[in-house]
Design a protein around this motif. Structure first.
Motif, PDB file in Angstrom:
ATOM      1  N   LEU A   1    -120.649  10.830  -0.259  1.00 43.13           N
ATOM      2  CA  LEU A   1    -120.780  10.748  -1.709  1.00 43.13           C
ATOM      3  C   LEU A   1    -119.753  11.605  -2.441  1.00 43.13           C
TER       4      LEU A   1
ATOM      5  N   SER B   1    -116.280   8.722  -1.537  1.00 41.52           N
ATOM      6  CA  SER B   1    -116.474   8.021  -2.808  1.00 41.52           C
ATOM      7  C   SER B   1    -115.353   8.333  -3.798  1.00 41.52           C
ATOM      8  N   THR B   2    -114.974   9.591  -3.852  1.00 40.04           N
ATOM      9  CA  THR B   2    -113.961  10.004  -4.825  1.00 40.04           C
ATOM     10  C   THR B   2    -112.569   9.523  -4.460  1.00 40.04           C
TER      11      THR B   2
ATOM     12  N   TRP C   1    -112.943   5.274  -2.305  1.00 38.77           N
ATOM     13  CA  TRP C   1    -113.454   4.196  -3.169  1.00 38.77           C
ATOM     14  C   TRP C   1    -113.098   4.427  -4.633  1.00 38.77           C
TER      15      TRP C   1
ATOM     16  N   CYS D   1    -114.444   6.177  -7.010  1.00 38.43           N
ATOM     17  CA  CYS D   1    -115.590   6.104  -7.915  1.00 38.43           C
ATOM     18  C   CYS D   1    -116.422   7.361  -7.702  1.00 38.43           C
ATOM     19  N   ARG D   2    -116.434   8.239  -8.685  1.00 43.95           N
ATOM     20  CA  ARG D   2    -117.112   9.524  -8.523  1.00 43.95           C
ATOM     21  C   ARG D   2    -118.632   9.379  -8.593  1.00 43.95           C
ATOM     22  N   THR D   3    -119.294  10.037  -7.692  1.00 44.40           N
ATOM     23  CA  THR D   3    -120.752   9.946  -7.628  1.00 44.40           C
ATOM     24  C   THR D   3    -121.419  10.618  -8.818  1.00 44.40           C
TER      25      THR D   3
ATOM     26  N   LEU E   1    -121.831   7.136 -10.696  1.00 50.20           N
ATOM     27  CA  LEU E   1    -122.962   6.513 -10.013  1.00 50.20           C
ATOM     28  C   LEU E   1    -124.304   7.151 -10.360  1.00 50.20           C
TER      29      LEU E   1
ATOM     30  N   TYR F   1    -124.986   1.673  -2.275  1.00 55.98           N
ATOM     31  CA  TYR F   1    -124.278   1.676  -0.995  1.00 55.98           C
ATOM     32  C   TYR F   1    -125.131   1.006   0.078  1.00 55.98           C
TER      33      TYR F   1
ATOM     34  N   ASN G   1    -121.938  -1.050  -4.698  1.00 53.24           N
ATOM     35  CA  ASN G   1    -121.555  -1.364  -3.320  1.00 53.24           C
ATOM     36  C   ASN G   1    -120.047  -1.528  -3.178  1.00 53.24           C
ATOM     37  N   ILE G   2    -119.544  -1.238  -1.997  1.00 48.84           N
ATOM     38  CA  ILE G   2    -118.118  -1.326  -1.712  1.00 48.84           C
ATOM     39  C   ILE G   2    -117.736  -2.789  -1.504  1.00 48.84           C
TER      40      ILE G   2
ATOM     41  N   ILE H   1    -115.725  -0.045  -6.120  1.00 52.28           N
ATOM     42  CA  ILE H   1    -117.188  -0.133  -6.166  1.00 52.28           C
ATOM     43  C   ILE H   1    -117.642  -1.196  -7.168  1.00 52.28           C
TER      44      ILE H   1
END
Length: 225
Positions: free
Chosen positions: A31, A35-36, A39, A41-43, A47, A128, A161-162, A215
């Protein structure tokens, strides 16, 4: 485990044991770092607010992971949360981390209809999760055929989701995607914004989507006839 768990489901429980240090490592790596930087996309800033803002009064968390979102969402005390996963250890870890001893845990295969005693929910989350389900976008989105029956009239299902197709992954993302699918941890090489949106639209009147980095974030509501 909660009373809703069946003996059949218990036989399919995963073997991974989540200790406190492993929970911390998972959140830091998956996460945080992945994620950062993979992907993009920061949690915490993307998210977590998305998760928190869509939780209804009666909520079902599908694919509970480490319980990160429930732990950090600071939900109202009267929010009724049910946890659902195919891994008993994940359920125990998420319940413990959420901190509410009366939280129901359901060990269940998501490709099967939900137990009737669960009733209907105002919201369902799956973060996820879809990219871990086997099969094509059509195969994995078939779960919404029965999940929508357990939503209230104004309920929604949402998640992040990825996606693996029609997206510009960076080198880190391509590497994680390659090894994730090779090891059967991911099944998302055919998952795209267009494919997933189309499948969701077959089950819901209103589908809102946004792609942040790699994401796919979605919120689906208003059941089709």
């Amino acid at each position: 485990m909660g009373p809703a768990m069946s003996e059949k489901a218990a036989g399919a429980q995963g073997a991974q044991v989540y200790s406190q240090w492993l929970l911390a490592l998972h959140d830091w790596w998956v996460l945080g770092i992945v994620s950062t930087f993979a992907w993009r996309c920061r949690t915490k800033s993307v998210l977590l607010p998305f998760f928190r803002n869509n939780v209804g009064h009666k909520h079902l968390d599908i694919g509970v992971g480490t319980g990160y979102y429930l732990h950090h969402a600071k939900l109202p005390a009267d929010t009724q949360v049910t946890l659902l996963d195919l891994n008993a250890n994940s359920l125990e870890a998420a319940k413990r981390r959420f901190g509410r001893n009366d939280t129901p845990c359901v060990l269940h295969d998501i490709f099967e209809p939900l137990p009737s005693e669960l009733g209907k929910f105002d919201s369902m989350s799956m973060f996820y999760f879809l990219h871990c389900l086997p099969g094509s976008p059509e195969d994995k989105c078939s779960i919404f055929e029965h999940l929508k029956r357990n939503l209230t009239e104004n309920g929604c299902v949402y998640g992040a989701n990825i996606i693996g197709k029609d997206i510009n992954h960076n080198f880190f993302g391509k590497t994680m995607l390659k090894f994730g699918n090779k090891d059967d941890f991911f099944h998302n090489m055919e998952d795209s914004k267009v494919a997933l949106t189309g499948r969701l639209s077959e089950h819901f009147k209103q589908v809102e989507v946004e792609v942040v980095g790699a994401i796919f974030m979605f919120k689906a509501s208003q059941l089709t006839l």
